[in-house]
Design a protein around this motif. Structure first.
Motif, PDB file in Angstrom:
ATOM      1  N   UNK A 104       0.949  -1.193  -0.056  1.00 33.87           N
ATOM      2  CA  UNK A 104      -0.035   0.077  -0.061  1.00 33.87           C
ATOM      3  C   UNK A 104       0.911   1.133   0.059  1.00 33.87           C
ATOM      4  N   UNK A 105       1.971   1.232  -0.519  1.00 36.08           N
ATOM      5  CA  UNK A 105       2.870   2.373  -0.698  1.00 36.08           C
ATOM      6  C   UNK A 105       3.303   2.598  -2.296  1.00 36.08           C
ATOM      7  N   UNK A 106       3.563   3.530  -2.649  1.00 34.09           N
ATOM      8  CA  UNK A 106       3.664   3.784  -4.176  1.00 34.09           C
ATOM      9  C   UNK A 106       2.384   3.375  -4.744  1.00 34.09           C
ATOM     10  N   UNK A 107       2.872   2.648  -6.133  1.00 32.44           N
ATOM     11  CA  UNK A 107       1.660   2.166  -6.982  1.00 32.44           C
ATOM     12  C   UNK A 107       1.311   0.589  -6.480  1.00 32.44           C
ATOM     13  N   UNK A 108       1.323   0.249  -5.318  1.00 37.34           N
ATOM     14  CA  UNK A 108       1.087  -0.926  -4.935  1.00 37.34           C
ATOM     15  C   UNK A 108      -0.447  -1.425  -4.294  1.00 37.34           C
ATOM     16  N   UNK A 109      -1.378  -0.290  -4.219  1.00 40.37           N
ATOM     17  CA  UNK A 109      -2.593  -0.501  -3.620  1.00 40.37           C
ATOM     18  C   UNK A 109      -3.388  -1.597  -4.205  1.00 40.37           C
ATOM     19  N   UNK A 110      -3.124  -2.043  -5.508  1.00 39.49           N
ATOM     20  CA  UNK A 110      -4.093  -2.818  -6.203  1.00 39.49           C
ATOM     21  C   UNK A 110      -3.473  -4.171  -5.938  1.00 39.49           C
ATOM     22  N   UNK A 111      -2.445  -4.413  -5.585  1.00 35.53           N
ATOM     23  CA  UNK A 111      -1.873  -5.790  -5.419  1.00 35.53           C
ATOM     24  C   UNK A 111      -2.453  -6.640  -4.161  1.00 35.53           C
ATOM     25  N   UNK A 200      -1.760   9.466   5.053  1.00 35.52           N
ATOM     26  CA  UNK A 200      -2.432   8.130   5.434  1.00 35.52           C
ATOM     27  C   UNK A 200      -3.692   8.029   5.163  1.00 35.52           C
ATOM     28  N   UNK A 201      -4.604   8.993   5.163  1.00 36.42           N
ATOM     29  CA  UNK A 201      -5.770   9.058   4.534  1.00 36.42           C
ATOM     30  C   UNK A 201      -6.015   8.979   3.034  1.00 36.42           C
ATOM     31  N   UNK A 202      -5.054   9.762   2.263  1.00 39.18           N
ATOM     32  CA  UNK A 202      -4.960   9.724   1.052  1.00 39.18           C
ATOM     33  C   UNK A 202      -4.587   8.404   0.596  1.00 39.18           C
ATOM     34  N   UNK A 203      -3.860   7.515   1.249  1.00 41.65           N
ATOM     35  CA  UNK A 203      -3.508   6.083   0.868  1.00 41.65           C
ATOM     36  C   UNK A 203      -4.815   5.335   1.276  1.00 41.65           C
ATOM     37  N   UNK A 204      -5.556   5.640   2.160  1.00 42.26           N
ATOM     38  CA  UNK A 204      -6.637   4.824   2.535  1.00 42.26           C
ATOM     39  C   UNK A 204      -7.883   4.853   1.400  1.00 42.26           C
ATOM     40  N   UNK A 210      -9.847   0.238  -5.123  1.00 40.40           N
ATOM     41  CA  UNK A 210      -9.758  -1.074  -5.600  1.00 40.40           C
ATOM     42  C   UNK A 210     -10.662  -2.120  -4.748  1.00 40.40           C
ATOM     43  N   UNK A 211     -10.818  -1.820  -3.419  1.00 37.92           N
ATOM     44  CA  UNK A 211     -11.508  -2.697  -2.590  1.00 37.92           C
ATOM     45  C   UNK A 211     -12.383  -2.055  -1.522  1.00 37.92           C
ATOM     46  N   UNK A 212     -13.444  -1.415  -2.329  1.00 38.46           N
ATOM     47  CA  UNK A 212     -14.696  -0.837  -1.561  1.00 38.46           C
ATOM     48  C   UNK A 212     -15.124  -1.674  -0.184  1.00 38.46           C
ATOM     49  N   UNK A 213     -14.815  -2.904  -0.600  1.00 40.48           N
ATOM     50  CA  UNK A 213     -15.617  -3.762   0.574  1.00 40.48           C
ATOM     51  C   UNK A 213     -15.146  -3.657   1.857  1.00 40.48           C
ATOM     52  N   UNK A 214     -13.883  -3.194   1.819  1.00 37.66           N
ATOM     53  CA  UNK A 214     -13.190  -2.715   3.063  1.00 37.66           C
ATOM     54  C   UNK A 214     -13.938  -2.080   4.116  1.00 37.66           C
ATOM     55  N   UNK A 215     -14.855  -1.231   3.478  1.00 43.16           N
ATOM     56  CA  UNK A 215     -15.927  -0.707   4.359  1.00 43.16           C
ATOM     57  C   UNK A 215     -15.859   0.315   5.435  1.00 43.16           C
ATOM     58  N   UNK A 216     -14.641   1.078   5.298  1.00 42.48           N
ATOM     59  CA  UNK A 216     -14.278   2.227   6.139  1.00 42.48           C
ATOM     60  C   UNK A 216     -14.769   3.757   5.684  1.00 42.48           C
ATOM     61  N   UNK A 217     -15.165   3.846   4.135  1.00 42.48           N
ATOM     62  CA  UNK A 217     -15.482   4.877   3.722  1.00 42.48           C
ATOM     63  C   UNK A 217     -16.222   6.098   4.475  1.00 42.48           C
ATOM     64  N   UNK A 228      -6.917   8.675  16.629  1.00 42.26           N
ATOM     65  CA  UNK A 228      -8.247   8.210  16.374  1.00 42.26           C
ATOM     66  C   UNK A 228      -8.342   7.152  15.112  1.00 42.26           C
ATOM     67  N   UNK A 229      -7.329   7.499  14.072  1.00 39.50           N
ATOM     68  CA  UNK A 229      -7.249   6.526  13.175  1.00 39.50           C
ATOM     69  C   UNK A 229      -6.811   5.108  13.583  1.00 39.50           C
ATOM     70  N   UNK A 230      -5.686   5.104  14.431  1.00 37.14           N
ATOM     71  CA  UNK A 230      -5.238   3.777  15.177  1.00 37.14           C
ATOM     72  C   UNK A 230      -6.448   3.299  15.879  1.00 37.14           C
ATOM     73  N   UNK A 231      -7.131   4.029  16.749  1.00 41.89           N
ATOM     74  CA  UNK A 231      -8.237   3.641  17.628  1.00 41.89           C
ATOM     75  C   UNK A 231      -9.289   2.574  16.738  1.00 41.89           C
ATOM     76  N   UNK A 232      -9.549   3.072  15.539  1.00 39.77           N
ATOM     77  CA  UNK A 232     -10.200   2.404  14.642  1.00 39.77           C
ATOM     78  C   UNK A 232      -9.602   1.329  13.688  1.00 39.77           C
ATOM     79  N   UNK A 233      -8.500   1.719  13.186  1.00 40.62           N
ATOM     80  CA  UNK A 233      -7.831   0.667  12.330  1.00 40.62           C
ATOM     81  C   UNK A 233      -7.503  -0.533  13.040  1.00 40.62           C
TER      82      UNK A 233
END
Length: 339
Positions: A104-111, A200-204, A210-217, A228-233
């Motif tokens: 999830x860094x660089x161009x790898x989010x889809x992998x 981090x938010x931009x990456x998420x 690619x994976x909308x089913x992750x469901x944190x939108x 706050x982000x750590x408390x959730x993720x």
């Protein structure tokens, strides 16, 4: 204490921490980087169990002095300015380089479907093993910055048991105690936390494409702090229930580095605004581990002059050459001191 002594306002740790990654410095190193990128191709690595990581491999047309794998910091990438700067310096010195992207860094989010977290050490080891298998050399080196330095040292501590041979590992401002670093980001200069929250938010957001089913939108827009982000993720996307347990799981203080069986070198600073120099004393003592702590440099800064040259690049090249050619380097130092 080392000989890194920048002039005037460059002794400010915040100037150092910010300047090293600016567009101005990127322009400064462009000629060198252009030569590196002309010899670069993108590579996707099969890390087993359906996991894939990617990176950029740059090779010479003639046999190289060795292969150096470099790892960026959190929310950086293989194209971060500091990584391109170090890679181009090593390439100019005659080494082939592989700039590895963490998940999830660089161009790898889809992998990969599942999110990155800093305890995913096995896949990084698998990636390094694959790099060495694809590009065998007599000499292999590993260099990491910040979180990448943390990963590099943990990888070095397990390398031999994973069938990986390393001649030397170098970690620049490695993350030592994530609990303390998170507290420093949350309670220190607001700009640092804001920077990491934004990245981090931009990456998420990119991951959701690619994976909308992750469901944190629905939750994501409300997050304004790392806490706050750590408390959730952490409880929802890692194996840990509490952020404190997760942060402690990838620290390298205590006995984590007792397994080192190849030389490793840490370069740190006393004025790092994110990583406390006092924690260097908590690293496991090992004949394989050496530590140098500069008075100045901020976090992964080491900008040595107004030309924006990097002392860290020069030091990394020197350390790797010293491992590769110890007698030649020793003679050169002796001649310099005598003159």
């Amino acid at each position: 204490m080392t000989d890194f002594s920048p002039p005037g306002f460059l002794q400010n740790p915040h100037v150092q921490s910010i300047l090293a990654s600016t567009r101005l410095r990127r322009l400064r190193i462009f000629p060198r980087v252009r030569r590196l990128q002309a010899a670069t191709r993108e590579v996707v690595l099969d890390c087993g169990n359906g996991v894939q990581l990617c990176g950029d491999y740059s090779a010479h047309d003639i046999p190289a002095r060795g292969l150096v794998t470099l790892i960026h910091g959190w929310e950086g990438s293989s194209n971060s300015t500091y990584l391109l700067s170090a890679a181009s310096a090593l390439f100019a010195e005659g080494y082939d380089v592989f700039r590895l992207n963490m998940r999830d860094h660089g161009p790898s989010h889809h992998l990969n479907r599942d999110l990155f977290n800093s305890t995913r050490l096995d896949e990084m080891l698998a990636a390094l093993r694959q790099i060495h298998a694809n590009y065998p050399r007599d000499w292999h080196f590993l260099v990491g910055f910040s979180l990448g330095g943390n990963f590099a040292l943990r990888m070095a501590a397990r390398a031999r048991s994973e069938g990986i041979s390393l001649n030397k590992t170098i970690a620049i401002c490695p993350l030592l105690d994530p609990v303390k670093t998170m507290a420093a980001l949350e309670n220190g200069w607001w700009l640092y936390e804001k920077y990491f929250v934004r990245k981090w938010k931009r990456s998420l957001i990119k991951k959701l494409r690619y994976y909308p089913e992750l469901g944190y939108q629905d939750e994501l827009p409300s997050f304004t702090s790392l806490a706050a982000m750590n408390a959730y993720f952490v409880p929802n996307h890692t194996e840990f229930e509490r952020p404190e347990d997760y942060l402690q799981a990838y620290g390298i203080v205590g006995d984590v580095l007792t397994g080192l069986d190849s030389p490793a070198h840490v370069i740190a600073t006393q004025d790092d605004p994110m990583i406390l120099a006092e924690d260097l004393a908590q690293l496991a003592p090992s004949p394989m581990l050496s530590v140098e702590c500069c008075q100045f440099g901020g976090h992964c800064g080491f900008v040595k002059n107004l030309k924006l040259d990097s002392w860290a690049d020069e030091r990394v090249v020197e350390l790797i050459n010293l491992a590769r050619y110890p007698r030649k380097m020793a003679k050169g130092r002796k001649a310099t001191s005598e003159s």
